[in-house]
Enzyme design. Structure first.
Site, PDB file in Angstrom:
ATOM      1  N   HIS A  99      44.579 -12.885  68.958  1.00  7.59           N
ATOM      2  CA  HIS A  99      44.748 -13.894  70.000  1.00  7.59           C
ATOM      3  C   HIS A  99      45.916 -14.818  69.682  1.00  7.59           C
ATOM      4  O   HIS A  99      46.689 -15.205  70.566  1.00  7.59           O
ATOM      5  CB  HIS A  99      43.448 -14.704  70.136  1.00  7.59           C
ATOM      6  CG  HIS A  99      43.531 -15.803  71.138  1.00  7.59           C
ATOM      7  ND1 HIS A  99      43.712 -17.120  70.770  1.00  7.59           N
ATOM      8  CD2 HIS A  99      43.485 -15.791  72.496  1.00  7.59           C
ATOM      9  CE1 HIS A  99      43.756 -17.870  71.859  1.00  7.59           C
ATOM     10  NE2 HIS A  99      43.618 -17.089  72.911  1.00  7.59           N
ATOM     11  N   GLU A 102      49.105 -13.162  70.653  1.00 13.63           N
ATOM     12  CA  GLU A 102      49.338 -13.218  72.099  1.00 13.63           C
ATOM     13  C   GLU A 102      50.051 -14.512  72.478  1.00 13.63           C
ATOM     14  O   GLU A 102      50.986 -14.514  73.287  1.00 13.63           O
ATOM     15  CB  GLU A 102      47.994 -13.117  72.826  1.00 13.63           C
ATOM     16  CG  GLU A 102      48.056 -13.401  74.315  1.00 13.63           C
ATOM     17  CD  GLU A 102      46.797 -14.060  74.841  1.00 13.63           C
ATOM     18  OE1 GLU A 102      46.915 -15.041  75.612  1.00 13.63           O
ATOM     19  OE2 GLU A 102      45.692 -13.602  74.472  1.00 13.63           O
ATOM     20  N   HIS A 103      49.640 -15.626  71.878  1.00 14.23           N
ATOM     21  CA  HIS A 103      50.290 -16.914  72.150  1.00 14.23           C
ATOM     22  C   HIS A 103      51.726 -16.933  71.645  1.00 14.23           C
ATOM     23  O   HIS A 103      52.638 -17.400  72.336  1.00 14.23           O
ATOM     24  CB  HIS A 103      49.491 -18.046  71.484  1.00 14.23           C
ATOM     25  CG  HIS A 103      48.310 -18.495  72.269  1.00 14.23           C
ATOM     26  ND1 HIS A 103      48.206 -19.755  72.822  1.00 14.23           N
ATOM     27  CD2 HIS A 103      47.161 -17.858  72.609  1.00 14.23           C
ATOM     28  CE1 HIS A 103      47.051 -19.869  73.454  1.00 14.23           C
ATOM     29  NE2 HIS A 103      46.401 -18.734  73.328  1.00 14.23           N
ATOM     30  N   GLU A 173      51.345 -24.158  67.948  1.00 18.83           N
ATOM     31  CA  GLU A 173      50.369 -23.329  68.649  1.00 18.83           C
ATOM     32  C   GLU A 173      48.976 -23.456  68.047  1.00 18.83           C
ATOM     33  O   GLU A 173      47.981 -23.216  68.744  1.00 18.83           O
ATOM     34  CB  GLU A 173      50.826 -21.869  68.627  1.00 18.83           C
ATOM     35  CG  GLU A 173      50.440 -21.080  69.865  1.00 18.83           C
ATOM     36  CD  GLU A 173      50.995 -21.681  71.147  1.00 18.83           C
ATOM     37  OE1 GLU A 173      50.360 -21.483  72.210  1.00 18.83           O
ATOM     38  OE2 GLU A 173      52.053 -22.343  71.098  1.00 18.83           O
ATOM     39  N   GLU A 180      42.124 -25.129  73.164  1.00 20.57           N
ATOM     40  CA  GLU A 180      41.516 -24.062  73.967  1.00 20.57           C
ATOM     41  C   GLU A 180      40.095 -23.787  73.495  1.00 20.57           C
ATOM     42  O   GLU A 180      39.182 -23.572  74.304  1.00 20.57           O
ATOM     43  CB  GLU A 180      42.361 -22.790  73.865  1.00 20.57           C
ATOM     44  CG  GLU A 180      41.834 -21.629  74.697  1.00 20.57           C
ATOM     45  CD  GLU A 180      42.701 -20.384  74.569  1.00 20.57           C
ATOM     46  OE1 GLU A 180      42.233 -19.301  74.986  1.00 20.57           O
ATOM     47  OE2 GLU A 180      43.843 -20.486  74.054  1.00 20.57           O
TER      48      GLU A 180
END
Length: 473
Positions: A99, A102-103, A173, A180
């Protein structure tokens, strides 16, 4: 004046309908069936399925390209890269890397050194660039005008082959992903299904969350990201899928020229799964919070893999169980016997049957949110419905479930984005794109005997393995 004339005209043309709509008499209990048969008929959806067939090409590197073009007045297209890799394939202690990657893919490349440069290029085209990560797959896709498909492929190949992973961007990030995570923690449905996976697949990466634990998010390094992409982003495990205003041969030529930097390691996801299979275990997880007004519950049995012959009968069974929400206001009239029972007894606020497939296993069951004092009666009703599926299912409810399943599939695959996603996912899970006519024929072949046989196999024979996850809200 015109309105009055229109009303009088309607009265002359449709007197019965006018009386029905404006009657003050109490409605009869079967008013919805007065002019229709209560027995559902098998619906023929074939007229809606006559789209151009998907075309597939495999490059010498092992990378596959699938396209499906069809007339579209908007001349829009969707193109993406589907990777047979997700959180399931992370090394011990690195949960969350897939994940995180992906960012970071959008934070700049050698040719596009900053995230801003990439964003401006996408916005100048009027396009949309996005990505998501699941437990077994990662996807990067773009929605663009048909003329910009080559530019979209160039962007996708660049961010996956030449990511910079700047240290400053990694640090920034971390905060984004932690925020998130806080948002996800407020979504009880997401939280419950994470707990469900933990209970069902204990001590296995399939039971881990996709975002990963906080300590991992704070420690994932550039080396972890590079190792994951070099290990799992390989040509045999990647599919480029495009749909809408696209030309197959042109897309294949562009992919051949652009996607040259990926490993050709022949190791497949199936081989990795066989080396570390997910073992379904019977267990229970409870998260107690007396301040929450509702209890959120997920009850699941071991389901089927994508390619298991029982996968489609389980889809039909899921449709029989159905979904329901008190806010919609439809309970007594629902085709789902479980929804009617819950609505009549005021036992819950919502209901959703689920059927989640993975490469070697799956989860099949019910999710619901209910007042704590209704849990006993609710659990008994749910388990009674599970047992009924194995012994008393009518052709009428199976026919209705088949029609509802086919209609929901047609509604889902509306637009180039959904078609591209469906084709990319099927290439990874089935190794081909299953035509809708074949899929619907398989659905129509499921009768009540098939449903009862499937329920006996997955529910009755494995009742001792069911999972119950309880979180109070």
């Amino acid at each position: 004046m015109a309105a009055a004339v229109a009303v009088r005209s309607k009265r002359r043309l449709l007197p019965h309908l006018y009386r029905l709509l404006h009657s003050t008499a109490a409605p009869s209990p079967n008013r919805f069936l007065r002019h229709a048969s209560p027995v559902p008929r098998a619906a023929d959806h074939s007229p809606f399925l006559r789209l151009p067939a998907a075309r597939v090409s495999t490059l010498p590197t092992g990378l596959r390209v699938v396209t499906q073009s069809y007339p579209a007045a908007t001349r829009m297209a969707s193109v993406g890269v589907w990777v047979d890799a997700g959180s399931r394939f992370e090394l011990p202690g690195t949960n969350g890397t897939a994940h995180f990657l992906e960012h970071m893919a959008f934070k700049g490349t050698e040719r596009r050194p900053t995230a801003n440069a990439l964003e401006v290029e996408i916005e100048d085209m009027g396009a949309r660039l996005n990505a998501y990560t699941s437990r077994e797959q990662t996807t990067f896709f773009a929605d663009v005008q048909g003329r910009d498909v080559p530019a979209a492929l160039d962007v996708l190949s660049d961010i996956l082959q030449h990511p910079r992973f700047p240290q400053q961007g990694i640090q920034r990030e971390r905060g984004v992903i932690l925020r998130e995570m806080e948002e996800v923690q407020g979504m009880m449905e997401e939280v419950i299904f994470d707990h469900l996976h933990t209970a069902a697949f204990r001590d296995h990466p399939l039971g881990d969350t996709i975002l990963g634990p906080t300590e991992n998010i704070k420690s994932i390094s550039k080396k972890d990201l590079q190792q994951y992409i070099s290990t799992h982003y390989t040509c045999p495990r990647m599919v480029v899928s495009a749909s809408g205003a696209v030309d197959h041969d042109e897309v294949v030529d562009q992919v051949r020229k652009l996607f040259t930097g990926f490993s050709t390691d022949p190791t497949t996801a199936d081989q990795l799964v066989e080396a570390n299979p997910a073992i379904f275990t019977g267990s229970e997880v409870r998260v107690e919070n007396a301040e929450m007004p509702l209890a959120h519950i997920a009850i699941a049995f071991k389901g089927s893999s994508w390619t298991d012959p029982s996968s489609i009968p389980l889809m039909v069974t899921q449709s029989i169980l159905g979904s329901w929400n008190r806010s919609i206001g439809v309970g007594n009239c629902s085709g789902s016997a479980l929804a009617r029972g819950i609505s009549n007894g005021e036992l819950a606020e919502n209901l959703m049957a689920f059927n989640t497939n993975y490469r070697d296993t799956g989860l099949f069951g019910i999710y619901t949110g209910a007042p704590p004092d209704a849990l006993h009666d609710l659990s008994r009703l749910i388990m009674e419905e599970f047992r009924r599926l194995a012994f008393r299912v009518s052709e009428t409810e199976v026919a209705r479930a088949r029609n509802q399943l086919k209609s929901s599939l047609l509604l889902h695959f509306d637009g180039s984005t959904a078609v591209s996603e469906n084709n990319g996912r099927q290439m990874l899970t089935y190794g081909r794109v299953m035509p809708f006519l074949e899929l619907f024929a398989r659905i129509d072949a499921v009768d009540c005997d098939t449903v009862m046989k499937t329920a006996k196999e997955f529910i009755i024979d494995k009742t001792n393995l069911r999972q119950r996850i309880l979180g109070r809200r």
